[in-house]
Design an enzyme around this catalytic site. Structure first.
Site, PDB file in Angstrom:
ATOM      1  N   ASP A  81       3.067  -9.084  -9.306  1.00  0.00           N
ATOM      2  CA  ASP A  81       2.508 -10.159 -10.105  1.00  0.00           C
ATOM      3  C   ASP A  81       1.738  -9.431 -11.217  1.00  0.00           C
ATOM      4  O   ASP A  81       1.385  -8.261 -11.065  1.00  0.00           O
ATOM      5  CB  ASP A  81       1.577 -10.967  -9.201  1.00  0.00           C
ATOM      6  CG  ASP A  81       0.745 -11.959  -9.959  1.00  0.00           C
ATOM      7  OD1 ASP A  81       1.309 -12.703 -10.776  1.00  0.00           O
ATOM      8  OD2 ASP A  81      -0.476 -11.998  -9.743  1.00  0.00           O
ATOM      9  N   ASP A 111      -0.974 -11.041 -13.783  1.00  0.00           N
ATOM     10  CA  ASP A 111      -2.366 -11.483 -13.955  1.00  0.00           C
ATOM     11  C   ASP A 111      -3.140 -11.384 -12.640  1.00  0.00           C
ATOM     12  O   ASP A 111      -2.806 -12.060 -11.674  1.00  0.00           O
ATOM     13  CB  ASP A 111      -2.402 -12.937 -14.442  1.00  0.00           C
ATOM     14  CG  ASP A 111      -1.749 -13.103 -15.809  1.00  0.00           C
ATOM     15  OD1 ASP A 111      -2.012 -12.269 -16.679  1.00  0.00           O
ATOM     16  OD2 ASP A 111      -0.991 -14.058 -15.989  1.00  0.00           O
TER      17      ASP A 111
HETATM   18  P1  B16 Z   1       1.028 -18.584 -19.329  1.00  0.00           P
HETATM   19  P2  B16 Z   1       0.813 -14.416 -12.816  1.00  0.00           P
HETATM   20  C1  B16 Z   1       0.140 -16.628 -14.090  1.00  0.00           C
HETATM   21  O1  B16 Z   1       0.450 -15.294 -14.132  1.00  0.00           O
HETATM   22  C2  B16 Z   1      -1.367 -16.814 -14.091  1.00  0.00           C
HETATM   23  O2  B16 Z   1      -1.931 -16.345 -12.883  1.00  0.00           O
HETATM   24  C3  B16 Z   1      -1.710 -18.282 -14.242  1.00  0.00           C
HETATM   25  O3  B16 Z   1      -3.117 -18.438 -14.286  1.00  0.00           O
HETATM   26  C4  B16 Z   1      -1.056 -18.819 -15.522  1.00  0.00           C
HETATM   27  O4  B16 Z   1      -1.312 -20.201 -15.670  1.00  0.00           O
HETATM   28  C5  B16 Z   1       0.450 -18.576 -15.462  1.00  0.00           C
HETATM   29  O5  B16 Z   1       0.682 -17.193 -15.288  1.00  0.00           O
HETATM   30  C6  B16 Z   1       1.163 -19.047 -16.725  1.00  0.00           C
HETATM   31  O6  B16 Z   1       0.737 -18.256 -17.790  1.00  0.00           O
HETATM   32  O7  B16 Z   1       0.246 -19.814 -19.684  1.00  0.00           O
HETATM   33  O8  B16 Z   1       0.553 -17.342 -20.025  1.00  0.00           O
HETATM   34  O9  B16 Z   1       2.516 -18.797 -19.458  1.00  0.00           O
HETATM   35  O10 B16 Z   1      -0.423 -14.395 -11.964  1.00  0.00           O
HETATM   36  O11 B16 Z   1       2.003 -15.099 -12.186  1.00  0.00           O
HETATM   37  O12 B16 Z   1       1.143 -13.062 -13.408  1.00  0.00           O
HETATM   38 MG    MG Z   2      -1.757 -13.468 -10.392  1.00  0.00          MG
END
Ligand code: B16
Ligand code: MG
Length: 221
Positions: free
Chosen positions: A9, A11
């Site tokens: 993952d 974030d």
């Molecule tokens: P975006 P991950 C996720 O990333 C985040 O944890 C989550 O908080 C976010 O809403 C989602 O990506 C979508 O991100 O708005 O930038 O497309 O933890 O799966 O790496």
């Molecule tokens: Mg994450």
């Protein structure tokens, strides 16, 4: 079974961009009169932009208050703010222990893939200088269902040409750990052991990730 690949993952695992997501969502929530509860910290992690907004509106009892257009505008505003926040990211923002883990895995000949729900993942990976490290990156635009659905982790293993039993996946969110387990992969949770109890191994921080020890745990499983 032999360990042949690692799936990450982004974030909250490779870097702390989860705090930027949370900050941008908090600012938006406050503008529409919603105060996010402490559990939002986990509930918003790993969820797609649209699913995150739905969770926030539900916290405020505002599920049916806005039109689809208004919701799209709110999601776009959050994303613009988020993109402003991540502009400052550099390789110094890679979390402790991550480069050592990637080095050890690559030295052992493992494949590396990204399973991030974020459409901003390629931008962040480039800013961190990590893009070239990965053999596969799932494009979230191609997904039908977000975490906790297993689709993204199944796809990530596919990009490496590996079976579920040959990979180990890393997550900071309970929705992400649920997705990994639903994909029948070995899950490493990074964070609170209670929140991530469904994982096979939980470590408090990325600094506690040790490739040799993880390999042992995988083989013992
Ligand atoms: P975006 P991950 C996720 O990333 C985040 O944890 C989550 O908080 C976010 O809403 C989602 O990506 C979508 O991100 O708005 O930038 O497309 O933890 O799966 O790496
Ligand atoms: Mg994450």
């Amino acid at each position: 079974m032999m360990l042949k690949g690692l799936i990450f993952d982004l974030d909250g695992v490779l870097t702390d961009s989860a705090t930027y997501h949370l900050q941008a969502w908090n600012e938006l929530a406050n503008r529409i009169g919603i105060t996010l509860p402490p559990e939002a910290n986990d509930a918003l992690r790993g969820r797609s932009r649209e699913d995150s907004l739905a969770v926030i509106l539900a916290y405020g009892g505002q599920e049916s208050r806005y039109t689809a257009e208004e919701k799209a505008a709110m999601a776009a505003a959050k994303n613009a703010r988020y993109q402003e926040l991540i502009k400052q990211m550099t390789p110094a923002d890679i979390l402790p222990g991550i480069v050592a883990l990637l080095d050890a895995a690559q030295a052992a000949g493992l494949g590396l893939a990204i399973a991030s729900a974020s459409k901003n993942a390629p931008t962040i990976l480039t800013q961190l200088g990590l893009m070239a490290r990965f053999d596969g990156i799932v494009d979230p635009e191609t997904l039908h269902r977000g975490k906790p659905d297993p689709e993204i982790f199944i796809q990530a293993a596919k990009t490496l040409g590996l079976a579920a039993s040959e990979v180990m996946s890393f997550e900071d969110a309970s929705a992400g750990v649920a997705a990994i387990k639903a994909a029948q992969q070995f899950a490493v949770g990074i964070g609170d052991a209670q929140v991530l109890a469904a994982a096979d191994v939980v470590v408090p921080t990325t600094a506690d990730l040790d490739f040799a020890r993880l390999q042992q745990a995988f083989t013992a499983e």
